[in-house]
Design a protein around this motif. Structure first.
Motif, PDB file in Angstrom:
ATOM      1  N   LEU A 266       0.787  -1.230   0.078  1.00 58.35           N
ATOM      2  CA  LEU A 266       0.267   0.013  -0.048  1.00 58.35           C
ATOM      3  C   LEU A 266       0.886   1.143  -0.024  1.00 58.35           C
ATOM      4  N   ASP A 267       0.448   2.195  -0.498  1.00 57.05           N
ATOM      5  CA  ASP A 267       0.724   3.507  -0.582  1.00 57.05           C
ATOM      6  C   ASP A 267       0.357   4.109   0.765  1.00 57.05           C
ATOM      7  N   PHE A 268       0.895   5.410   1.159  1.00 58.19           N
ATOM      8  CA  PHE A 268       0.202   6.191   2.224  1.00 58.19           C
ATOM      9  C   PHE A 268      -0.654   7.260   2.114  1.00 58.19           C
ATOM     10  N   ASP A 269      -0.071   8.277   1.661  1.00 56.92           N
ATOM     11  CA  ASP A 269      -0.814   9.376   1.190  1.00 56.92           C
ATOM     12  C   ASP A 269      -1.936   9.255   0.179  1.00 56.92           C
ATOM     13  N   GLY A 270      -3.240   9.502   0.538  1.00 52.01           N
ATOM     14  CA  GLY A 270      -4.106   9.380  -0.478  1.00 52.01           C
ATOM     15  C   GLY A 270      -4.571   8.002  -0.601  1.00 52.01           C
ATOM     16  N   ALA A 273      -4.233   7.256   4.095  1.00 47.52           N
ATOM     17  CA  ALA A 273      -4.794   8.496   4.836  1.00 47.52           C
ATOM     18  C   ALA A 273      -5.151   9.336   3.706  1.00 47.52           C
ATOM     19  N   GLU A 274      -6.356   9.930   4.146  1.00 43.91           N
ATOM     20  CA  GLU A 274      -6.912  11.050   3.429  1.00 43.91           C
ATOM     21  C   GLU A 274      -5.938  12.230   2.997  1.00 43.91           C
ATOM     22  N   ILE A 275      -5.915  12.863   1.876  1.00 39.68           N
ATOM     23  CA  ILE A 275      -5.057  13.800   1.569  1.00 39.68           C
ATOM     24  C   ILE A 275      -5.385  15.213   2.562  1.00 39.68           C
ATOM     25  N   THR A 276      -4.523  15.831   3.216  1.00 38.37           N
ATOM     26  CA  THR A 276      -4.743  17.056   3.988  1.00 38.37           C
ATOM     27  C   THR A 276      -4.125  18.386   3.623  1.00 38.37           C
ATOM     28  N   GLU A 277      -4.494  19.441   3.991  1.00 37.98           N
ATOM     29  CA  GLU A 277      -4.025  20.534   3.446  1.00 37.98           C
ATOM     30  C   GLU A 277      -2.494  20.853   3.844  1.00 37.98           C
ATOM     31  N   GLU A 278      -2.210  20.062   5.144  1.00 37.28           N
ATOM     32  CA  GLU A 278      -0.664  20.106   5.430  1.00 37.28           C
ATOM     33  C   GLU A 278      -0.104  18.878   5.594  1.00 37.28           C
ATOM     34  N   ILE A 302       4.735   1.427   1.173  1.00 36.27           N
ATOM     35  CA  ILE A 302       5.606   2.122   0.235  1.00 36.27           C
ATOM     36  C   ILE A 302       5.239   3.511  -0.119  1.00 36.27           C
ATOM     37  N   SER A 303       6.073   4.356   0.658  1.00 41.43           N
ATOM     38  CA  SER A 303       5.547   5.832   0.477  1.00 41.43           C
ATOM     39  C   SER A 303       6.506   6.658   0.063  1.00 41.43           C
ATOM     40  N   GLY A 304       6.144   7.956  -0.457  1.00 43.92           N
ATOM     41  CA  GLY A 304       7.127   9.090  -0.691  1.00 43.92           C
ATOM     42  C   GLY A 304       7.734   9.714   0.772  1.00 43.92           C
ATOM     43  N   ARG A 305       7.250   9.394   1.940  1.00 48.27           N
ATOM     44  CA  ARG A 305       7.517  10.277   3.201  1.00 48.27           C
ATOM     45  C   ARG A 305       8.760   9.517   3.688  1.00 48.27           C
ATOM     46  N   ASP A 306       9.430  10.329   4.432  1.00 48.36           N
ATOM     47  CA  ASP A 306      10.575   9.594   5.078  1.00 48.36           C
ATOM     48  C   ASP A 306      10.245   8.290   5.863  1.00 48.36           C
ATOM     49  N   ASN A 324      10.668   7.468   1.227  1.00 47.33           N
ATOM     50  CA  ASN A 324      11.620   8.149   0.376  1.00 47.33           C
ATOM     51  C   ASN A 324      11.127   7.484  -1.141  1.00 47.33           C
ATOM     52  N   HIS A 325      10.141   7.273  -1.378  1.00 48.54           N
ATOM     53  CA  HIS A 325       9.806   6.601  -2.780  1.00 48.54           C
ATOM     54  C   HIS A 325      10.555   5.183  -3.110  1.00 48.54           C
ATOM     55  N   GLY A 326      10.934   4.526  -1.972  1.00 54.83           N
ATOM     56  CA  GLY A 326      11.571   3.335  -2.141  1.00 54.83           C
ATOM     57  C   GLY A 326      12.923   3.180  -1.671  1.00 54.83           C
ATOM     58  N   VAL A 376       8.651  20.029  -2.121  1.00 55.38           N
ATOM     59  CA  VAL A 376       8.381  21.688  -1.856  1.00 55.38           C
ATOM     60  C   VAL A 376       7.037  21.570  -2.089  1.00 55.38           C
ATOM     61  N   HIS A 377       6.014  21.833  -1.120  1.00 59.20           N
ATOM     62  CA  HIS A 377       4.584  21.661  -1.223  1.00 59.20           C
ATOM     63  C   HIS A 377       3.933  23.002  -1.596  1.00 59.20           C
ATOM     64  N   TYR A 378       3.084  22.953  -2.436  1.00 56.58           N
ATOM     65  CA  TYR A 378       2.485  24.314  -2.781  1.00 56.58           C
ATOM     66  C   TYR A 378       0.915  24.160  -2.725  1.00 56.58           C
ATOM     67  N   ARG A 379       0.148  23.170  -2.052  1.00 55.37           N
ATOM     68  CA  ARG A 379      -1.190  23.062  -2.060  1.00 55.37           C
ATOM     69  C   ARG A 379      -1.871  24.223  -1.278  1.00 55.37           C
ATOM     70  N   LYS A 380      -1.159  25.243  -0.245  1.00 57.15           N
ATOM     71  CA  LYS A 380      -1.698  26.175   0.381  1.00 57.15           C
ATOM     72  C   LYS A 380      -1.322  27.497  -0.427  1.00 57.15           C
ATOM     73  N   LYS A 409       1.162  15.244  -5.858  1.00 53.59           N
ATOM     74  CA  LYS A 409      -0.152  16.009  -5.743  1.00 53.59           C
ATOM     75  C   LYS A 409       0.188  17.371  -4.993  1.00 53.59           C
ATOM     76  N   LYS A 410       0.330  18.329  -5.873  1.00 55.45           N
ATOM     77  CA  LYS A 410       0.817  19.812  -5.181  1.00 55.45           C
ATOM     78  C   LYS A 410       2.041  19.656  -4.780  1.00 55.45           C
ATOM     79  N   VAL A 411       2.929  18.909  -5.198  1.00 51.52           N
ATOM     80  CA  VAL A 411       4.165  18.888  -4.619  1.00 51.52           C
ATOM     81  C   VAL A 411       5.369  18.626  -5.565  1.00 51.52           C
ATOM     82  N   GLY A 447      -2.693   2.300  -4.880  1.00 49.40           N
ATOM     83  CA  GLY A 447      -1.899   3.803  -4.632  1.00 49.40           C
ATOM     84  C   GLY A 447      -2.519   4.750  -5.481  1.00 49.40           C
ATOM     85  N   ASP A 448      -2.367   6.026  -5.087  1.00 50.10           N
ATOM     86  CA  ASP A 448      -3.027   7.025  -5.863  1.00 50.10           C
ATOM     87  C   ASP A 448      -2.267   8.081  -6.671  1.00 50.10           C
ATOM     88  N   ASP A 449      -0.956   8.134  -6.498  1.00 47.29           N
ATOM     89  CA  ASP A 449      -0.052   9.456  -7.070  1.00 47.29           C
ATOM     90  C   ASP A 449       0.586   8.585  -8.352  1.00 47.29           C
TER      91      ASP A 449
HETATM   92  O1  LIG Z   1       3.901   8.051  -1.651  1.00 47.07           O
HETATM   93  P1  LIG Z   1       2.975   8.578  -0.851  1.00 47.07           P
HETATM   94  O2  LIG Z   1       2.685   7.828   0.550  1.00 47.07           O
HETATM   95  O3  LIG Z   1       1.391   8.965  -1.342  1.00 47.07           O
HETATM   96  O4  LIG Z   1       3.432  10.023  -0.235  1.00 47.07           O
HETATM   97  C1  LIG Z   1       3.670  10.961  -1.344  1.00 47.07           C
HETATM   98  C2  LIG Z   1       3.831  12.378  -0.540  1.00 47.07           C
HETATM   99  O5  LIG Z   1       2.812  12.606   0.316  1.00 47.07           O
HETATM  100  C3  LIG Z   1       2.887  13.713   0.945  1.00 47.07           C
HETATM  101  O6  LIG Z   1       2.441  14.762   0.259  1.00 47.07           O
HETATM  102  C4  LIG Z   1       1.075  14.770  -0.085  1.00 47.07           C
HETATM  103  O7  LIG Z   1       0.227  14.565   1.190  1.00 47.07           O
HETATM  104  C5  LIG Z   1       0.171  15.680   1.948  1.00 47.07           C
HETATM  105  C6  LIG Z   1      -0.837  15.164   2.972  1.00 47.07           C
HETATM  106  O8  LIG Z   1      -1.838  14.615   2.759  1.00 47.07           O
HETATM  107  C7  LIG Z   1      -0.389  16.830   1.054  1.00 47.07           C
HETATM  108  O9  LIG Z   1      -0.628  17.969   1.902  1.00 47.07           O
HETATM  109  C8  LIG Z   1       0.558  17.048  -0.248  1.00 47.07           C
HETATM  110  O10 LIG Z   1      -0.184  18.067  -0.855  1.00 47.07           O
HETATM  111  C9  LIG Z   1       0.630  15.757  -0.958  1.00 47.07           C
HETATM  112  O11 LIG Z   1       1.672  16.104  -1.978  1.00 47.07           O
HETATM  113  C10 LIG Z   1       4.270  13.718   1.922  1.00 47.07           C
HETATM  114  O12 LIG Z   1       4.214  14.994   2.436  1.00 47.07           O
HETATM  115  C11 LIG Z   1       5.281  13.692   0.692  1.00 47.07           C
HETATM  116  O13 LIG Z   1       6.518  13.575   1.407  1.00 47.07           O
HETATM  117  C12 LIG Z   1       5.176  12.370   0.071  1.00 47.07           C
HETATM  118  O14 LIG Z   1       6.286  12.353  -1.004  1.00 47.07           O
END
Ligand SMILES: O=P(O)(O)OC[C@H]1O[C@H](O[C@H]2O[C@H](CO)[C@@H](O)[C@H](O)[C@H]2O)[C@H](O)[C@@H](O)[C@@H]1O
Length: 499
Positions: A266-270, A273-278, A302-306, A324-326, A376-380, A409-411, A447-449
């Motif tokens: 599974l992927d994590f964000d989206g 976990a629901e996508i959030t503003e931050e 497997i996530s893009g996060r640390d 870190n995307h694997g 570098v996030h630009y969602r906000k 997604k906005k990053v 996964g969603d991204d």
């Molecule tokens: O591979 P994922 O687990 O989907 O991680 C991808 C990136 O997810 C995070 O950013 C995304 O989610 C945030 C929270 O919902 C949202 O605010 C942001 O706009 C999205 O791009 C995370 O912060 C990144 O490090 C991951 O690479």
């Protein structure tokens, strides 16, 4: 998306020109700015013409209407005049004619640049026998398309001059006229548009599919205006198709699996976990955590996060975590990182310094440092100017450090330019899974991204890719579920099947 609208197959594609196929928007903006700034400098207390003015009042409109709407926004009025007014007269028509003369000079000097993704899509659709039209409110449309080498690439062109001759009042009428000339019903045609006004026109005209082209990260605005599908890459849209919902096809999944041991990736964000503003606010629900804890089979996230950040958010023992995307994998006594990625940490440090210096203080920008990458996030971010600065800064950071740039997604993310991604991580994990018996494991990956597409591609025959999002998609996945809620249902059904 409403269910009574057709999704596939379509018989025709109608492209908006400026901003979708050609980069003339910049030339228009420059020409408008020169004539308006000259005019505004002769008025009291007026700020110069900005990109925000251009997008809000002028973009996509016939030129005299653009002049009127912009002047109105500044509480200024001019006599309308006549279309035959000379370009030096201060009338609505005079200013419009002045802008056109300046635009033609710029066109002559700078030529027309095209968007390669849209031209490649146009050619792919044409090879597939699709009927094609290009529409634009610009009276110079034919000339621009000729200059760009696109005039003969489509069946129908309707520009502002044709629209005026046929008395077509606005975009919906122009779109409907294009469909009529292509001899297709609107429901059988796709509209490809970059402006919110064009998206609304496509909806008003009841076209089969309205695609929003987000060249500036304005997905939300395009969706809110009614786009069925939003993309930053028009070429990908030429692969658009409808995929089934996995929850309605559990028996098919079970038949595909047969007696093979299951593993859930599974992927994590989206996804979990629901996508959030931050980024800091994203969290997995207690229900999803319990569902993961129920699995007796291998589970990996497997996530893009640390990785540490991911691990603390998911907080389930005994599963694999790839951050870190694997690039950074750990779990059940295993650990994997790449020496090339370790060597690139100094470049990520440098990129981080540049990001903080160039865009760190800009309103809405969030910088997320991870071990092997930088987001570098630009969602906000609310202003186009800030967004442009972010895009330019990340591009400069890429060039200076040699890191690879990826969109999410906005990053915008920078990571080591190494042949490694979520797909390679997935294959590495499959090789170390503790599965007993002769049969290879059946992998379900959700996964969603865009980075999850690498994993869908790497799966091959090992199991289904499940895209988290709309059924209408360019994803390489076999099935979709709509959102993290449906991911939870899917997890429960998979866990049930094991018990
Ligand atoms: O591979 P994922 O687990 O989907 O991680 C991808 C990136 O997810 C995070 O950013 C995304 O989610 C945030 C929270 O919902 C949202 O605010 C942001 O706009 C999205 O791009 C995370 O912060 C990144 O490090 C991951 O690479």
């Amino acid at each position: 998306m409403s269910t009574n609208r057709r999704t596939h197959p379509f018989r025709a594609v109608i492209f908006d020109m400026d901003g979708v196929l050609t980069r003339t928007a910049d030339l228009h903006m420059q020409a408008w700015k020169q004539i308006f700034d000259d005019y505004l400098s002769r008025q009291n207390n007026q700020q110069p013409f900005s990109r925000t003015d251009y997008l809000a009042h002028v973009d996509g409109k016939p030129r005299y209407q653009g002049v009127e709407d912009f002047l109105h926004s500044r509480q200024l009025t001019l006599p309308y005049g006549k279309p035959s007014d000379s370009a030096d007269r201060d009338t609505v028509c005079g200013l419009g004619n002045r802008k056109n003369a300046r635009f033609l000079e710029l066109l002559e000097n700078k030529g027309v640049e095209v968007f390669d993704d849209a031209v490649a899509a146009l050619k792919r659709w044409r090879r597939g026998g699709m009927k094609l039209a290009i529409i634009t409110a610009s009276r110079n449309g034919q000339r621009i398309l000729e200059e760009a080498g696109l005039l003969d690439a489509v069946n129908v062109v309707i520009d502002g001059a044709v629209a005026a001759e046929k008395d077509l009042a606005g975009k919906p009428e122009i779109m409907l006229e294009a469909a009529r000339r292509l001899d297709v019903a609107p429901a059988d045609a796709v509209i490809v548009e970059d402006a919110t006004a064009g998206i609304r026109a496509g909806r008003d005209g009841e076209f089969g599919l309205v695609v929003g082209v987000s060249r500036n990260g304005n997905e939300t605005e395009l969706r809110e205006a009614g786009a069925d599908h939003v993309t930053a890459d028009v070429y990908a849209v030429s692969f658009l198709r409808q995929i089934p919902n996995a929850l309605d096809h559990m028996e098919d999944l079970s038949a595909w699996r047969g007696s093979r041991p299951l593993a859930v990736f599974l992927d994590f964000d989206g996804t979990l976990a629901e996508i959030t503003e931050e980024p800091g606010k994203a969290q997995i629900s207690a229900e999803a955590r319990s569902a993961l804890q129920r699995f007796s089979c291998p589970v990996a996230v497997i996530s893009g996060r640390d990785r540490e950040d991911l691990q603390s958010r998911v907080n389930v023992e005994g599963i694999y975590y790839a951050g870190n995307h694997g690039f950074d994998i750990a779990g059940n006594g295993h650990r994997h990182t790449l020496p090339e990625a370790d060597n690139a940490v100094k470049d990520v440090d440098h990129a981080e310094r540049m990001a903080r210096e160039r865009v760190g203080d800009l309103s809405g920008v969030i910088i997320e440092r991870k071990r092997y990458s930088l987001a570098v996030h630009y969602r906000k971010v609310k202003s186009d100017e800030v967004l442009e600065k972010v895009q330019q800064a990340v591009e400069d950071m890429r060039q200076e450090t040699g890191l690879r740039k990826r969109n999410g997604k906005k990053v915008l993310e920078l990571e080591p330019a190494v042949d490694w991604n979520k797909g390679r991580a997935l294959r590495w994990l499959i090789d170390i899974l503790p599965v007993s018996g002769e049969e290879s494991p059946f992998i379900v990956y959700a996964g969603d991204d865009v980075t999850d597409e690498d994993a869908f591609l790497a799966l091959r025959e090992d199991g289904p890719g499940i895209y988290v999002g709309d059924a209408l998609t360019c994803s390489l996945a076999d099935y979709h579920v709509r959102d993290p809620d449906e991911v939870l249902h899917l997890l429960r059904k998979l866990a049930d099947a094991l018990e």
